[in-house]
Design a protein around this motif. Structure first.
Motif, PDB file in Angstrom:
ATOM      1  N   SER A 126       0.936   8.876   0.929  1.00  0.00           N
ATOM      2  CA  SER A 126      -0.386   8.438   0.463  1.00  0.00           C
ATOM      3  C   SER A 126      -0.300   7.982  -0.985  1.00  0.00           C
ATOM      4  N   LEU A 127       0.466   8.720  -1.780  1.00  0.00           N
ATOM      5  CA  LEU A 127       0.664   8.312  -3.175  1.00  0.00           C
ATOM      6  C   LEU A 127       1.339   6.941  -3.222  1.00  0.00           C
ATOM      7  N   GLY A 128       2.431   6.792  -2.450  1.00  0.00           N
ATOM      8  CA  GLY A 128       3.148   5.516  -2.431  1.00  0.00           C
ATOM      9  C   GLY A 128       2.259   4.376  -1.969  1.00  0.00           C
ATOM     10  N   GLU A 129       1.454   4.634  -0.947  1.00  0.00           N
ATOM     11  CA  GLU A 129       0.568   3.581  -0.433  1.00  0.00           C
ATOM     12  C   GLU A 129      -0.511   3.235  -1.451  1.00  0.00           C
ATOM     13  N   GLY A 130      -1.007   4.258  -2.141  1.00  0.00           N
ATOM     14  CA  GLY A 130      -2.001   4.019  -3.202  1.00  0.00           C
ATOM     15  C   GLY A 130      -1.414   3.169  -4.312  1.00  0.00           C
ATOM     16  N   LEU A 131      -0.184   3.503  -4.704  1.00  0.00           N
ATOM     17  CA  LEU A 131       0.486   2.724  -5.766  1.00  0.00           C
ATOM     18  C   LEU A 131       0.699   1.284  -5.301  1.00  0.00           C
ATOM     19  N   ALA A 132       1.097   1.129  -4.037  1.00  0.00           N
ATOM     20  CA  ALA A 132       1.349  -0.213  -3.497  1.00  0.00           C
ATOM     21  C   ALA A 132       0.051  -1.037  -3.472  1.00  0.00           C
ATOM     22  N   LYS A 133      -1.030  -0.394  -3.081  1.00  0.00           N
ATOM     23  CA  LYS A 133      -2.320  -1.078  -3.023  1.00  0.00           C
ATOM     24  C   LYS A 133      -2.749  -1.518  -4.423  1.00  0.00           C
ATOM     25  N   ALA A 134      -2.592  -0.594  -5.377  1.00  0.00           N
ATOM     26  CA  ALA A 134      -2.977  -0.896  -6.756  1.00  0.00           C
ATOM     27  C   ALA A 134      -2.127  -2.031  -7.318  1.00  0.00           C
ATOM     28  N   ALA A 135      -0.825  -2.003  -7.002  1.00  0.00           N
ATOM     29  CA  ALA A 135       0.079  -3.047  -7.500  1.00  0.00           C
ATOM     30  C   ALA A 135      -0.292  -4.389  -6.892  1.00  0.00           C
ATOM     31  N   ALA A 136      -0.597  -4.376  -5.606  1.00  0.00           N
ATOM     32  CA  ALA A 136      -0.937  -5.628  -4.914  1.00  0.00           C
ATOM     33  C   ALA A 136      -2.180  -6.258  -5.529  1.00  0.00           C
ATOM     34  N   LYS A 137      -3.108  -5.430  -5.938  1.00  0.00           N
ATOM     35  CA  LYS A 137      -4.351  -5.926  -6.539  1.00  0.00           C
ATOM     36  C   LYS A 137      -4.091  -6.577  -7.892  1.00  0.00           C
ATOM     37  N   GLN A 138      -3.105  -6.012  -8.599  1.00  0.00           N
ATOM     38  CA  GLN A 138      -2.823  -6.507  -9.947  1.00  0.00           C
ATOM     39  C   GLN A 138      -1.928  -7.743  -9.955  1.00  0.00           C
ATOM     40  N   GLU A 139      -1.141  -7.880  -8.876  1.00  0.00           N
ATOM     41  CA  GLU A 139      -0.178  -8.983  -8.852  1.00  0.00           C
ATOM     42  C   GLU A 139      -0.840 -10.279  -8.396  1.00  0.00           C
ATOM     43  N   THR A 140      -0.420 -11.376  -9.023  1.00  0.00           N
ATOM     44  CA  THR A 140      -0.970 -12.666  -8.624  1.00  0.00           C
ATOM     45  C   THR A 140      -0.237 -13.201  -7.397  1.00  0.00           C
ATOM     46  N   ARG A 141       1.088 -12.909  -7.365  1.00  0.00           N
ATOM     47  CA  ARG A 141       1.855 -13.389  -6.209  1.00  0.00           C
ATOM     48  C   ARG A 141       1.449 -12.581  -4.980  1.00  0.00           C
ATOM     49  N   SER A 142       1.760 -13.126  -3.816  1.00  0.00           N
ATOM     50  CA  SER A 142       1.302 -12.447  -2.606  1.00  0.00           C
ATOM     51  C   SER A 142       2.058 -11.131  -2.403  1.00  0.00           C
ATOM     52  N   HIS A 143       1.338 -10.189  -1.881  1.00  0.00           N
ATOM     53  CA  HIS A 143       1.881  -8.856  -1.680  1.00  0.00           C
ATOM     54  C   HIS A 143       2.862  -8.859  -0.506  1.00  0.00           C
ATOM     55  N   LYS A 144       4.032  -8.303  -0.751  1.00  0.00           N
ATOM     56  CA  LYS A 144       5.031  -8.268   0.317  1.00  0.00           C
ATOM     57  C   LYS A 144       5.148  -6.863   0.871  1.00  0.00           C
ATOM     58  N   GLU A 145       5.469  -6.790   2.151  1.00  0.00           N
ATOM     59  CA  GLU A 145       5.658  -5.483   2.806  1.00  0.00           C
ATOM     60  C   GLU A 145       6.725  -4.669   2.060  1.00  0.00           C
ATOM     61  N   SER A 146       7.799  -5.348   1.609  1.00  0.00           N
ATOM     62  CA  SER A 146       8.900  -4.654   0.942  1.00  0.00           C
ATOM     63  C   SER A 146       8.417  -3.974  -0.336  1.00  0.00           C
ATOM     64  N   ASP A 147       7.387  -4.541  -0.991  1.00  0.00           N
ATOM     65  CA  ASP A 147       6.858  -3.929  -2.209  1.00  0.00           C
ATOM     66  C   ASP A 147       6.233  -2.586  -1.875  1.00  0.00           C
ATOM     67  N   ALA A 148       5.515  -2.549  -0.751  1.00  0.00           N
ATOM     68  CA  ALA A 148       4.881  -1.297  -0.347  1.00  0.00           C
ATOM     69  C   ALA A 148       5.956  -0.248  -0.090  1.00  0.00           C
ATOM     70  N   GLU A 149       7.017  -0.661   0.605  1.00  0.00           N
ATOM     71  CA  GLU A 149       8.102   0.281   0.903  1.00  0.00           C
ATOM     72  C   GLU A 149       8.744   0.796  -0.386  1.00  0.00           C
ATOM     73  N   LYS A 150       8.836  -0.074  -1.369  1.00  0.00           N
ATOM     74  CA  LYS A 150       9.436   0.312  -2.659  1.00  0.00           C
ATOM     75  C   LYS A 150       8.607   1.433  -3.303  1.00  0.00           C
ATOM     76  N   HIS A 151       7.296   1.256  -3.295  1.00  0.00           N
ATOM     77  CA  HIS A 151       6.417   2.279  -3.886  1.00  0.00           C
ATOM     78  C   HIS A 151       6.470   3.578  -3.086  1.00  0.00           C
ATOM     79  N   ILE A 152       6.519   3.427  -1.759  1.00  0.00           N
ATOM     80  CA  ILE A 152       6.560   4.637  -0.915  1.00  0.00           C
ATOM     81  C   ILE A 152       7.868   5.395  -1.154  1.00  0.00           C
ATOM     82  N   SER A 153       8.974   4.666  -1.220  1.00  0.00           N
ATOM     83  CA  SER A 153      10.241   5.393  -1.415  1.00  0.00           C
ATOM     84  C   SER A 153      10.297   6.024  -2.805  1.00  0.00           C
TER      85      SER A 153
END
Ligand SMILES: Cc1cc2nc3c(=O)[nH]c(=O)nc-3n(C[C@H](O)[C@H](O)[C@H](O)COP(=O)(O)O)c2cc1C
Length: 190
Positions: free
Chosen positions: A59-86
């Motif tokens: 949940s922490l990793g997913e929250g971080l991924a969601k927050a990062a996706a919101k801040q990034e201008t480039r499109s959010h990639k699945e691999s970014d979410a996995e990076k935050h989760i790991s």
């Protein structure tokens, strides 16, 4: 001149890499009982800790991924979410440090945050003394809505970061060399 407290503080160090072992809930509760002695203006106890183990860390990793996706201008990639989760799974136990402000005419927010900060520092010290490794981590996403939501935290509460906790790898069971502190730069007289 030494003392147990002096020696424990001088020996304290962070551990960014930890093993899969972790203190039990009971051990954690025991360490937290010591926080009854933390300096705390008016005894408001304006803090709490959220324990994340196992899949709760996702949940922490997913929250971080969601927050990062919101801040990034480039499109959010699945691999970014996995990076935050790991990253959130780097330690078997993650302790979210929450400032939990209490209404007070006498004690402003900054004083209440100082209490929560004292708890985080002291808990890291006690964990180290008990043979556990920990590191206090934060980052630019710490106070984002998505991360708050992932922890079930509502305003006025907010996060001070996380203690990532686990076992100390054998190779790291060594004292950490420290640059000597020039006390004259940190202590003066009026
Ligand atoms: C409030 C606070 C936030 C921190 N945030 C991070 C962080 O996000 N990432 C990190 O690598 N270290 C962070 N640190 C530093 C580490 O916790 C640790 O102190 C540092 O790696 C030095 O190791 P040492 O504690 O053994 O001196 C933070 C420390 C504090 C007090």
């Amino acid at each position: 001149m030494t003392s147990p407290a002096f020696d424990a503080l001088r020996a304290r160090r962070s551990h960014s890499k930890v093993t899969d072992e972790a203190p039990s809930r009971a051990e954690l509760e025991h360490l937290l009982t010591a926080m009854s002695s933390i300096a705390d203006h008016s005894g408001l106890r304006p803090w709490r800790i959220i324990e994340l183990r196992g899949d709760a860390r996702r949940s922490l990793g997913e929250g971080l991924a969601k927050a990062a996706a919101k801040q990034e201008t480039r499109s959010h990639k699945e691999s970014d979410a996995e990076k935050h989760i790991s990253k959130a799974m780097r330690a078997p136990l993650v302790l979210a440090i929450v400032v939990s402000p209490k209404p007070s005419h006498k004690v402003p927010l900054w004083e209440q945050e100082a209490v929560a900060s004292g708890v985080a520092h002291s808990l890291g010290l006690l964990l180290h003394e008990a043979g556990w490794g920990s590191i206090w981590r934060t980052g630019p996403l710490t106070r984002t809505k998505a991360v708050r939501k992932a922890h079930g935290i509502k305003k006025p509460e907010y996060l001070l970061g996380w203690l990532y906790v686990g076992g100390i790898p054998d190779r790291d069971k060594t004292p950490k060399p420290r640059k000597p502190l020039d006390v004259t730069k940190h202590l003066s007289s009026l």
